[in-house]
Design a protein around this motif. Structure first.
Motif, PDB file in Angstrom:
ATOM      1  N   ASP A 173      12.436 -16.995  -1.610  1.00 23.56           N
ATOM      2  CA  ASP A 173      11.799 -16.583  -2.852  1.00 23.56           C
ATOM      3  C   ASP A 173      11.484 -17.768  -3.779  1.00 23.56           C
ATOM      4  O   ASP A 173      11.728 -17.702  -4.984  1.00 23.56           O
ATOM      5  N   GLY A 174      10.960 -18.832  -3.197  1.00 24.66           N
ATOM      6  CA  GLY A 174      10.629 -20.020  -4.018  1.00 24.66           C
ATOM      7  C   GLY A 174       9.141 -20.271  -4.068  1.00 24.66           C
ATOM      8  O   GLY A 174       8.336 -19.332  -4.057  1.00 24.66           O
ATOM      9  N   TRP A 175       8.771 -21.558  -4.104  1.00 26.43           N
ATOM     10  CA  TRP A 175       7.365 -21.974  -4.214  1.00 26.43           C
ATOM     11  C   TRP A 175       6.542 -21.391  -3.069  1.00 26.43           C
ATOM     12  O   TRP A 175       5.444 -20.898  -3.288  1.00 26.43           O
ATOM     13  N   TYR A 176       7.114 -21.422  -1.867  1.00 29.05           N
ATOM     14  CA  TYR A 176       6.393 -20.967  -0.680  1.00 29.05           C
ATOM     15  C   TYR A 176       5.982 -19.505  -0.821  1.00 29.05           C
ATOM     16  O   TYR A 176       4.840 -19.142  -0.607  1.00 29.05           O
ATOM     17  N   ARG A 177       6.950 -18.694  -1.231  1.00 28.49           N
ATOM     18  CA  ARG A 177       6.658 -17.257  -1.338  1.00 28.49           C
ATOM     19  C   ARG A 177       5.595 -16.995  -2.420  1.00 28.49           C
ATOM     20  O   ARG A 177       4.670 -16.212  -2.215  1.00 28.49           O
ATOM     21  N   ARG A 178       5.753 -17.710  -3.544  1.00 30.46           N
ATOM     22  CA  ARG A 178       4.776 -17.516  -4.629  1.00 30.46           C
ATOM     23  C   ARG A 178       3.370 -17.871  -4.146  1.00 30.46           C
ATOM     24  O   ARG A 178       2.416 -17.161  -4.400  1.00 30.46           O
ATOM     25  N   MET A 179       3.265 -19.015  -3.424  1.00 37.85           N
ATOM     26  CA  MET A 179       1.967 -19.451  -2.920  1.00 37.85           C
ATOM     27  C   MET A 179       1.401 -18.431  -1.943  1.00 37.85           C
ATOM     28  O   MET A 179       0.218 -18.096  -1.993  1.00 37.85           O
ATOM     29  N   TYR A 180       2.283 -17.962  -1.070  1.00 37.24           N
ATOM     30  CA  TYR A 180       1.837 -17.032  -0.032  1.00 37.24           C
ATOM     31  C   TYR A 180       1.267 -15.771  -0.676  1.00 37.24           C
ATOM     32  O   TYR A 180       0.178 -15.313  -0.349  1.00 37.24           O
ATOM     33  N   GLU A 181       2.027 -15.222  -1.638  1.00 39.63           N
ATOM     34  CA  GLU A 181       1.583 -13.975  -2.271  1.00 39.63           C
ATOM     35  C   GLU A 181       0.286 -14.181  -3.055  1.00 39.63           C
ATOM     36  O   GLU A 181      -0.606 -13.346  -3.042  1.00 39.63           O
ATOM     37  N   LYS A 182       0.213 -15.327  -3.722  1.00 34.05           N
ATOM     38  CA  LYS A 182      -0.991 -15.619  -4.499  1.00 34.05           C
ATOM     39  C   LYS A 182      -2.209 -15.682  -3.571  1.00 34.05           C
ATOM     40  O   LYS A 182      -3.263 -15.103  -3.857  1.00 34.05           O
ATOM     41  N   GLN A 183      -2.018 -16.384  -2.447  1.00 34.16           N
ATOM     42  CA  GLN A 183      -3.148 -16.556  -1.524  1.00 34.16           C
ATOM     43  C   GLN A 183      -3.520 -15.238  -0.852  1.00 34.16           C
ATOM     44  O   GLN A 183      -4.699 -14.974  -0.609  1.00 34.16           O
ATOM     45  N   GLN A 184      -2.514 -14.395  -0.576  1.00 39.31           N
ATOM     46  CA  GLN A 184      -2.796 -13.083   0.012  1.00 39.31           C
ATOM     47  C   GLN A 184      -3.662 -12.261  -0.938  1.00 39.31           C
ATOM     48  O   GLN A 184      -4.628 -11.630  -0.529  1.00 39.31           O
ATOM     49  N   LEU A 185      -3.271 -12.324  -2.221  1.00 36.12           N
ATOM     50  CA  LEU A 185      -3.995 -11.572  -3.245  1.00 36.12           C
ATOM     51  C   LEU A 185      -5.445 -12.055  -3.334  1.00 36.12           C
ATOM     52  O   LEU A 185      -6.391 -11.266  -3.372  1.00 36.12           O
ATOM     53  N   GLU A 186      -5.598 -13.388  -3.299  1.00 39.12           N
ATOM     54  CA  GLU A 186      -6.944 -13.966  -3.368  1.00 39.12           C
ATOM     55  C   GLU A 186      -7.807 -13.497  -2.192  1.00 39.12           C
ATOM     56  O   GLU A 186      -8.967 -13.133  -2.366  1.00 39.12           O
ATOM     57  N   THR A 187      -7.185 -13.487  -0.998  1.00 39.32           N
ATOM     58  CA  THR A 187      -7.943 -13.070   0.192  1.00 39.32           C
ATOM     59  C   THR A 187      -8.366 -11.613   0.051  1.00 39.32           C
ATOM     60  O   THR A 187      -9.497 -11.245   0.377  1.00 39.32           O
ATOM     61  N   LYS A 188      -7.457 -10.814  -0.471  1.00 40.84           N
ATOM     62  CA  LYS A 188      -7.787  -9.388  -0.630  1.00 40.84           C
ATOM     63  C   LYS A 188      -8.947  -9.220  -1.601  1.00 40.84           C
ATOM     64  O   LYS A 188      -9.881  -8.479  -1.359  1.00 40.84           O
TER      65      LYS A 188
END
Ligand SMILES: Nc1ncnc2c1ncn2[C@@H]1O[C@H](COP(=O)(O)OP(=O)(O)OP(=O)(O)O)[C@@H](O)[C@H]1O
Length: 605
Positions: free
Chosen positions: A583-598
């Protein structure tokens, strides 16, 4: 006035500059020794030409004397005309020979030095290319080599020519005509040496400035034309035109400065020669009246004065050529003496790297930088595993690759391949095992096929196509005007960023490297194609190691291990699942990028 003080031989033996003139010949002595036959033939014919040169004026003088005495017959006229003709034809032939020998051989010197310099550039490390700018290196490879070639061509020529033709003409004037008249007529001539030396130097300096201004103007034109869209978007046309005009004015001013000096040359030469002719007419006329020389001898003498102008000018030119050549030689020598900090060991291992990769760097800073770019970065990859590296811009991702590729050696820690330090392998053994796709991929001006099989032109079309299929570019290539024969690079067809990236990956893949490094090489490829490529790579490279650095998490999420870098340190590490749980930088980045793709998906729908 110390006019004679500037004559060649005097200068050779005196002062600091004399040393320069001799030393450049000494420095080039290896070349003169190597090519002594060509120079010998060249100089030999140069001397013969110098002797032949004095024949015609003397014959003209004899004919005039025979006319004056009334002894000229048709037979002697034919005879003398034939002598002039033969002398002329021989001069023509022999001049051709010495020019071919001396100029041709000097071009050989430029070739040798250019190859040495180019080979040296290819052996140099990143530190060297950071120290010298590309533009400077290119200038050395053109202007400096040209100046050195001039020493071996024009330098040798003027030296031999001014000594032989000047010496022989002077000898003829002195002994065959009249020594007193020779001394008198020669008084103004050394000024020619000064004129060519001083004006020549000035011209060269101004010419250099004019050239520099012109090349800046060229750069500016190129930048403005290629950046015209940006200029227009920002409404900067007025400013750009203003800058352009200022630069054009500068070029004109600098060229005018060249012409101001250039225009002085001919009048100065005419003036000095005129003085010499005047002295000859005044004193020579008196000698003719007195009967100590004939009219014919005076006519020959006047021709000889004209012939003395070149050797005197040549001496001045010689000083300039030698001075420039010497400075250029020092600059080239300095470059050639630069040693790469990356040195191969004498008994380096020559078998290509294979096996597990162990990277343990405790600290690394770039040369000339105080900042620590990598600190306590370690990972271990078994053969066949994949590592993902993510992190912000400037976090140190590419730096890891630069160390792996041995661009820099100055780190503490060790990088081992199969338990052996990479510094113990030869560079070829290391680098031939690594397929590296840099961030700023580069395509050569050649066709697609040659770009892909760049590492080895003998690779078959089938292998090229396999690599292209794997990087999902094969069908694009078939759609290009000439398929695999389509020209790309500077002068070729325009490719999209993603197409360029995929060709660059195919180039690295085609050699089936032991270690494949993708440095943010999928950034311009869409998500679907990226997934296809990564899946393909996983299958094809199951037994080979891969490292992928990326800004997009989707590029690395399937890796065996992922490290997150920040300011040169590992701040998070693990598999995708572990990092999500962290639940650190990696997760935040991943979720942000997933949202962007959607969101992008919705936009497109
Ligand atoms: N040749 C160099 N000399 C000095 N410092 C450098 C040099 N190259 C990179 N650096 C510095 O080293 C640090 C790491 O750079 P690096 O290129 O490895 O980052 P990165 O993570 O690959 O960034 P990006 O994602 O933008 O490519 C940065 O602070 C950068 O300014």
């Amino acid at each position: 006035m110390d006019l004679y003080g500037s004559t060649f031989l005097f200068c050779l033996n005196t002062g600091k500059k004399g040393v320069i003139y001799v030393s450049i010949f000494k420095k080039l002595s290896w070349f003169f020794r190597q090519e002594w036959k060509a120079y010998f033939v060249g100089v030999f014919f140069l001397i013969i030409v110098a002797i032949l040169q004095v024949v015609s004026p003397r014959v003209v003088g004899i004919i005039i004397d025979e006319i004056a005495l009334g002894t000229l017959t048709m037979a002697s006229l034919w005879k003398w005309s034939a002598v002039i003709l033969v002398a002329g034809v021989l001069q023509y032939l022999f001049r051709y020979i010495w020019r071919m020998k001396i100029w041709g051989t000097s071009a050989e010197l430029e070739k040798i030095l250019r190859s040495r310099l180019f080979k040296h550039f290819t052996e140099m490390d990143a530190v060297f290319f950071q120290k010298y700018r590309t533009g400077d290196l290119m200038a050395h490879a053109t202007n400096d080599l040209n100046a050195i070639r001039m020493v071996a061509g024009a330098g040798i020529l003027t030296l031999a020519d001014s000594i032989s033709s000047g010496g022989i003409t002077l000898f003829t004037m002195f002994f065959l005509i009249d020594w007193r008249l020779t001394l008198i007529a020669m008084i103004p001539l050394p000024a020619l040496t000064l004129v060519s030396r001083i004006l020549g130097q000035k011209m060269h300096k101004r010419f250099r400035k004019a050239q520099a201004a012109f090349s800046s103007l060229n750069d500016k034109t190129q930048e403005s034309v290629s950046g015209v869209k940006v200029i227009k978007t920002f409404g900067e046309e007025e400013e750009d035109i203003h800058d352009f005009e200022a630069m054009t004015k500068d070029v004109v001013a600098k060229n005018k400065a060249v012409y101001r000096v250039d225009a002085l040359f001919d009048p100065a030469i005419q003036l000095i020669l005129g003085l010499s002719f005047a002295l000859t007419i005044i004193f020579g006329g008196r000698f003719v009246v007195e009967g100590s020389i004939s009219i014919g001898q005076l006519v020959s003498f006047i021709s000889y004065i004209g012939m003395m102008a070149w050797p005197m000018l040549a001496v001045g030119r010689l000083f300039n050529v030698l001075e420039r050549g010497s400075a250029s030689y020092s600059r080239i020598d300095e470059l050639l003496k630069e040693k790469s900090t990356i040195q191969e060991q004498k008994n380096a291992i020559r078998t290509p790297v294979t096996g597990d990769l162990d990277f343990q760097v405790s600290s690394f800073s770039y040369p000339n930088s105080e900042e620590i770019s990598l600190q306590d970065v370690g990972f271990h990859l078994e053969k066949g595993q994949t590592l993902g590296i993510v992190g912000r811009t400037g976090s140190g991702k590419s730096t890891i690759f630069r160390l792996l590729l041995r661009e820099y050696d100055q780190y503490t820690g060790s990088i081992n391949y199969n338990g052996i330090d990479i510094r113990d392998y030869s560079l070829d053994a290391l680098l031939s095992g690594i397929g590296y796709v840099p961030q700023d991929n580069f395509l050569f001006s050649s066709d697609v096929r040659e770009n892909i099989r760049f590492a080895d032109p003998s690779i078959s079309q089938q292998k090229v196509e396999e690599a292209a299929l794997l990087t999902a570019i094969h069908h694009d290539i078939l759609g290009f005007p000439d398929g695999y024969d389509t020209l790309v690079g500077e002068r070729g067809v325009s490719l999209s960023g993603g197409q360029k990236q995929r060709i660059a990956i195919a180039r690295a893949l085609v050699t089936e490297p032991e270690l494949l490094i993708l440095d943010d090489s999928l950034s311009a490829v869409d998500a679907k194609t990226e997934e296809a490529i990564l899946t393909g790579l996983k299958e094809k490279r199951a037994d080979q190691t891969t490292i992928i650095a990326a800004h997009r998490i989707s590029s690395v999420m399937h890796a065996n291990e992922i490290i997150v870098l920040d300011e040169g340190r590992i701040v998070e590490r693990g598999t995708h699942h572990e990092l999500m749980e962290l639940d650190g930088w990696y997760r935040r980045m991943y979720e942000k990028q997933q949202l962007e793709t959607k969101l992008e998906g919705k936009d497109e729908a």
